[in-house]
Scaffold this active site. Structure first.
Site, short mmCIF file in Angstrom:
data_model
loop_
_atom_site.label_atom_id
_atom_site.label_comp_id
_atom_site.label_asym_id
_atom_site.label_seq_id
_atom_site.Cartn_x
_atom_site.Cartn_y
_atom_site.Cartn_z
N SER A 177 0.83 -1.21 0.00
CA SER A 177 0.00 0.00 0.00
C SER A 177 0.86 1.25 0.00
CB SER A 177 -0.96 -0.03 1.20
OG SER A 177 -1.89 1.02 1.13
N THR A 178 0.77 2.08 1.05
CA THR A 178 1.48 3.35 1.09
C THR A 178 2.99 3.16 0.89
OG1 THR A 178 -0.15 4.04 2.73
CG2 THR A 178 1.78 5.45 2.43
N HIS A 204 -2.96 -0.96 -3.12
CA HIS A 204 -4.15 -0.15 -2.86
C HIS A 204 -4.12 1.12 -3.71
CE1 HIS A 204 -4.31 -2.08 1.41
NE2 HIS A 204 -4.91 -2.84 0.52
N MET A 298 -0.29 1.41 5.32
CA MET A 298 -1.05 1.74 6.52
C MET A 298 -2.12 0.69 6.76
SD MET A 298 -1.76 5.76 5.74
CE MET A 298 -0.45 6.87 5.21
N ASP A 301 -4.66 -4.51 6.54
CA ASP A 301 -5.06 -5.37 5.44
C ASP A 301 -3.95 -6.36 5.10
OD1 ASP A 301 -6.78 -6.30 3.44
OD2 ASP A 301 -5.84 -5.02 1.93
#
Length: 355
Positions: A177-178, A204, A298, A301
């Site tokens: 993700s991030t 994401h 973050m 998940d």
């Protein structure tokens, strides 16, 4: 107390962003710059912790501004305020490659202001504290994860045990993700030319962004990287990127593996696509013949799905804290006992190239 710099030539957007930042638990100093030249001057005068910058501005675009801000203070965190368009996606990916830690989609009308402010506030909290906000119901311990030094250091090279398990894998699933796009670029551009295990990636991102990401990774790595399509067969040597807004899963039919895109399934852990959906699906259909890797991001998940993979005998890896932009997702996975090994990005690349 943090120093935050807003760089946008729209007075309205500046007010909306300032309104979101008022929700932070502590008082912060917020500076506003209506153009990049003012932003550079303020960055030189003050030690800026976080810069929230637009792309289209007078004198200089947001990409160029990132380089100036990073030169002035390499520790300044930068978030791009991005347009929800395909050109906006390309610009955002370039910004992430230049050093932006994250992005947030600019609201298209006043109806989206409240959602924008909520999302921005959560991102800023994460950047400053790396505490759990979207996963408050997690029962994980609050202590630092206990990681075997055998996997922390790897001074003697990659353990044969990990290499042997990876060689049994028919697929590699990555949840990220991030801070993810630059990490994926680094991994895929450094894989050996004859690397043949198919790779499934959940990053994401919204729809236009995942297509742009696949195209960028394909161009940079000179590999077959594509946005996953429903019903296509999982082929050796191909890297599949989950489509934004749709869950990515796999299915085995008559001994062959196929992509399944789940449009009608709700968000999981506030995400669609979700890393948990991918990992759980891989656990079900590949069993021990798979590798799962959870990386920078973050939230929580992917932790439960990765644990499912581990319980099926698959090799499971979490990215190390030191090499993460945000340690949230790997941290939760480690603390749940889902990660068999904890490796840096460089160590992950080295392991993959041992196959």
């Amino acid at each position: 107390m943090k120093r935050i710099l807003i760089v946008d030539d729209s007075e309205l957007m500046c007010e909306v962003i300032k309104g979101a930042l008022r929700g932070l638990e502590e008082d912060n100093i917020v500076f506003v710059a209506s153009n990049p030249l003012i932003a550079i001057r303020k960055a030189r005068l003050f030690n800026i912790d976080l810069a929230l910058i637009d792309y289209e501005m007078p004198y200089m675009n947001g990409i160029s501004l990132i380089s100036y801000l990073k030169e002035i203070n390499p520790l300044t965190k930068i978030v791009m305020v991005s347009a929800y368009t395909e050109p906006g996606a390309q610009i955002t990916l370039e910004a992430l490659a230049k050093g932006a830690i994250d992005y947030i989609l600019k609201p298209s009308d006043k109806k989206e202001f409240e959602g924008f402010k909520k999302d921005l506030l959560e991102k800023v909290r994460w950047i400053f504290t790396e505490k759990e906000f979207s996963c408050k119901k997690s029962t994980r311990e609050k202590t630092e994860p206990k990681i075997s030094s055998y996997f922390e250091c790897l001074k003697a090279g990659i353990p044969n045990y990990l290499v042997d398990k990876l060689r049994e894998s028919k697929v590699i699933a990555i949840g990220i993700s991030t801070g993810g796009p630059p990490v994926l670029e680094k991994i895929f551009t450094n894989l050996k030319k004859d690397f043949s295990i198919p790779i499934l990636v959940v990053q994401h991102m919204p729809p236009a962004f995942t297509k742009a990401l696949a195209e960028r990774l394909c161009k940079l790595s000179q590999r077959q990287v594509k946005e996953a399509e429903d019903g296509e067969r999982v082929e050796n040597g191909v890297i599949y990127i989950a489509k934004g807004g749709v869950h990515l899963a796999v299915e085995k039919i008559l001994g062959k593996y196929y992509i399944r895109l789940l449009e009608n399934v709700e968000k999981v852990n506030s995400h669609k696509p979700s890393c948990d959906i991918l990992f759980s699906s891989v656990a079900e259909w590949y069993g021990k013949n798979a590798t799962g890797i959870i990386m920078t991001g973050m939230g929580c998940d992917g932790a439960n799905g990765l644990l499912e993979m581990k319980n099926q005998g698959a090799l499971t890896i979490a990215q190390s804290k030191e090499s993460c932009a945000v340690f949230g997702m790997p941290r939760v996975a480690i603390e749940k006992g889902a990660a068999e090994a904890v490796l840096s990005v460089e160590e992950i690349i080295k392991l993959l190239n041992e196959v």
